[in-house]
Write a protein that holds these residues in place. Structure first.
Motif, PDB file in Angstrom:
ATOM      1  N   ALA A 235       0.828  -1.210   0.000  1.00 24.53           N
ATOM      2  CA  ALA A 235       0.000   0.000   0.000  1.00 24.53           C
ATOM      3  C   ALA A 235       0.857   1.253   0.000  1.00 24.53           C
ATOM      4  N   ARG A 236       1.923   1.256   0.788  1.00 30.25           N
ATOM      5  CA  ARG A 236       2.796   2.428   0.868  1.00 30.25           C
ATOM      6  C   ARG A 236       3.478   2.684  -0.466  1.00 30.25           C
ATOM      7  N   LEU A 237       3.994   1.634  -1.087  1.00 31.57           N
ATOM      8  CA  LEU A 237       4.674   1.793  -2.373  1.00 31.57           C
ATOM      9  C   LEU A 237       3.713   2.278  -3.450  1.00 31.57           C
ATOM     10  N   ASP A 238       2.516   1.697  -3.473  1.00 33.33           N
ATOM     11  CA  ASP A 238       1.527   2.067  -4.477  1.00 33.33           C
ATOM     12  C   ASP A 238       1.147   3.543  -4.347  1.00 33.33           C
ATOM     13  N   TYR A 239       0.918   3.980  -3.132  1.00 30.72           N
ATOM     14  CA  TYR A 239       0.536   5.373  -2.910  1.00 30.72           C
ATOM     15  C   TYR A 239       1.669   6.318  -3.277  1.00 30.72           C
TER      16      TYR A 239
END
Length: 668
Positions: A235-239
């Motif tokens: 989630a962090r990487l995608d955001y």
């Protein structure tokens, strides 16, 4: 040692989305206040932060749902609680089913003994399914309601915020992120519903396992935590990638717009821009694709590691359960219940990890929406404390200074002037002299940094902005082409008035637009947007006449005409200003055609470098032999020369701009 360090670096690169840096494409450099803020916030988020924010995210989701519909939200929570209780009790009842089935005696007798408990389990299972369906129905009703509230709020703020907000470098990027975040409230509600369901299942099942054998509970947690870690990391990487590529995607959309819209189709072909536009689009796409592929590698690597560790501990759980059964530490019926509980709690924990991951990600998007709304709310006009006069005797501009966002020097540098009731006042000067900026300040589109603009001694900055603007008709050269009918394009000049066809037609006649509107397939009811069904387009000059008609329809006390006839020929412009003079009221006109200024203006202000360099009547300025006099004489000589040639050729000139000017003007 060096070889090991190199191998370790290559392995860690597979997890690092930053291994491929953001590629700057031409003028697409990232804005530090737009991309990097969200980038830094996301990159600094730890797993403890995710867990800490979970209660706040759930509370926020429920509060937003309650704002949309409190009764539906309460009903959703009640039904969801009932579903969770039914699920927990059905698991407890499973032991009562399995105990007789695994006991001694004939099979029919064991089935008869287990039948009452089986009916209870079936009833609880059916109740849970019914509650889940009802909860889903409530959530589906609340979702569109929450979307509508969020988008209406965004539309309201964007249309009411002061114009200075749009001069901020990151405004467009922030508004795009806010648009994405506006749908997060609905997503968060759906995810919150699943999180609450998983939590309730987890609590109930963990209670069962703790009763059966306490060692199973921590082992189950170990089997899910690695997947939890991987999900949150993804989630962090995608955001992170989403935030820093907002500008790139917007640039892609702009290039696509140039390729597919009718307004640019002719220019693209006339300039043979196909290869150029495709190449620019390809370069942006390739840069984004390289980073996207690295993102997929980083996410995949994280999920593989998380699943591998989780799989190992899952095997440990079942091995411990088998060992307990082999040593007869627990009965066979309890072991069967434990097996079902293990499966259910694993599903609940894994679902909870995924849901919390999504909830956190949506919370980040929602935070973009909230922060943009807070910023936009800070740009809303202040409440008016001064009454706004219906009419006025004079408007005074007193030593006004105004600087655009990011500019080093003021656009308006200490201007003072006067506009009396019933006058036609002209602003003239070279391009960039601050004529338009001063007009926007008069029209209350901007507030001065210092100085005052007063209406009969009352500061316009203290007046109610909507009431003040209703007294002003602002007709500019950059007219907006609204995707409405021809009649509606005129009526929105004063949209609060009754849609009187006679008044609309009168405004169109004043602007010279009635003839071409009448020739349209449906007249004033013709939709002027080719991309919509039944719509069509009109020429630039016809759009300008519609904008003029919109100004006439407003019937304002002050009319500001900022080169509104730039797409019309000289004769049409002269006719417009004569009609504007007949229209009455007080008029501020901006034009480069000084012949029209000489005929129409009662008083003239000559701008240069953000200041008033000359002022007076036409006769006074001509006598002063300054920039105005030289420019006027030069334009008149140019027009007379062209007119003479036209008469010799047996035709009349109606298309001379006469924009040749002498040496640059300097402010005094």
């Amino acid at each position: 040692m060096t070889r090991r360090a190199g191998l370790w670096r290559r392995m860690t690169r597979a997890f690092d989305v930053d291994a491929v840096p953001v590629t700057v494409i031409d003028d697409m450099a990232p804005d530090p206040d737009g991309w990097n803020t969200g980038y830094a916030d996301t990159a600094g988020t730890g797993y403890r932060t995710v867990a800490r924010r979970l209660p706040l995210l759930i509370a926020t989701s429920i509060r937003l749902a309650a704002e949309a519909s409190k009764p539906r939200t309460i009903a959703l929570l009640v039904v969801q609680t009932a579903s969770s209780l039914a699920g927990a009790f059905s698991l407890y009842a499973t032991t009562d089913v399995l105990a007789p089935l695994f006991g001694a005696g004939a099979t029919p007798d064991r089935i008869r003994a287990a039948l009452p408990s089986m009916l209870v389990v079936l009833l609880l299972t059916a109740s849970r399914s019914l509650c889940d369906a009802i909860a889903k129905a409530f959530a589906q009703q609340l979702g569109p309601m929450m979307d509508a509230r969020a988008m209406i709020r965004l539309q309201e703020l964007c249309t009411r915020a002061e114009l200075v907000a749009f001069d901020k470098a990151d405004w467009v990027d922030a508004s795009q992120r806010a648009e994405r975040g506006s749908i997060s409230a609905r997503s968060m509600l759906a995810i919150t519903q699943q999180v609450l369901q998983s939590l309730a299942t987890l609590i109930g099942v963990a209670g069962v396992l703790a009763v059966l054998h306490p060692v199973l509970v921590p082992l189950l947690l170990l089997s899910v935590v690695p997947r939890w870690w991987a999900a949150v990391r993804v989630a962090r990487l995608d955001y992170k990638v989403f935030v820093r590529w907002v500008e790139g995607r917007r640039r892609q959309n702009l290039l696509i717009g140039l390729a597919v819209t009718t307004s640019s189709a002719a220019a693209v072909r006339a300039l043979s821009l196909s290869g150029y536009l495709v190449e620019r689009y390809r370069r942006i796409t390739d840069a984004y694709l390289a980073e996207r592929l690295q993102l997929v590698r980083a996410e995949t690597s994280s999920m593989i590691v998380g699943n591998a560790i989780a799989g190992f501990f899952t095997g440990v759980v079942y091995a411990v359960l088998a060992l307990l059964l082999w040593r007869q530490a627990i009965p066979l019926a309890v072991g069967g219940t434990a097996y079902l509980a293990v499966s259910r709690v694993q599903q609940a924990l894994l679902g909870l990890a995924m849901d919390i991951n999504e909830l956190y990600a949506e919370g980040l998007y929602l935070e973009d929406y909230r922060s943009f709304c807070d910023d936009a709310a800070g740009h809303l006009p202040p409440a008016g404390s001064e009454s706004t006069p219906e009419e006025f005797d004079e408007i005074l501009v007193e030593d006004v200074v105004f600087t655009y966002q990011g500019a080093k020097t003021p656009a308006v540098a200490g201007v003072s002037l006067r506009v009396r009731r019933g006058q036609v006042v002209a602003f003239v000067g070279e391009n960039g002299a601050a004529k338009t900026t001063m007009a926007k300040l008069l029209g209350r589109l901007y507030l001065p940094d210092s100085g005052r603009i007063t209406w009969d001694g009352r500061d316009s900055a203290q007046m109610d902005i909507d009431t003040l603007r209703s007294r002003i008709a602002f007709i500019d050269q950059d007219h907006t082409r609204f995707p409405f009918t021809a009649g509606e394009n005129i009526r929105i000049g004063e949209w609060t008035a009754e849609p009187d066809p006679a008044r609309i037609e009168e405004a169109a006649r004043h602007a010279g637009a009635h003839q071409f509107i009448s020739a349209l397939p449906r007249g004033y009811d013709t939709l002027l947007e080719r991309s919509l069904s039944g719509g069509l387009s009109v020429s630039g000059g016809q759009w300008q006449r519609l904008a003029l008609a919109r100004g006439f329809f407003r019937r304002a006390a002050l009319v500001i005409a900022d080169e509104p006839t730039s797409s019309l020929d000289a004769a049409a412009e002269a006719a417009f200003y004569h009609r504007l003079r007949e229209y009455g009221g007080t008029i501020v006109m901006i034009t480069h055609r000084l012949g029209n200024v000489a005929e129409c203006a009662d008083y003239i202000y000559v701008f240069a470098e953000g200041r008033v360099a000359e002022q007076g009547t036409h006769a006074e300025l001509v006598s002063a032999d300054g920039w105005y006099a030289r420019s006027y004489l030069l334009q008149r000589q140019s027009f007379e020369k062209v007119d003479s040639v036209s008469r010799q050729n047996g035709s009349s000139s109606t298309n001379t701009d006469g924009n040749s000017l002498p040496e640059p003007i300097r402010s005094s």
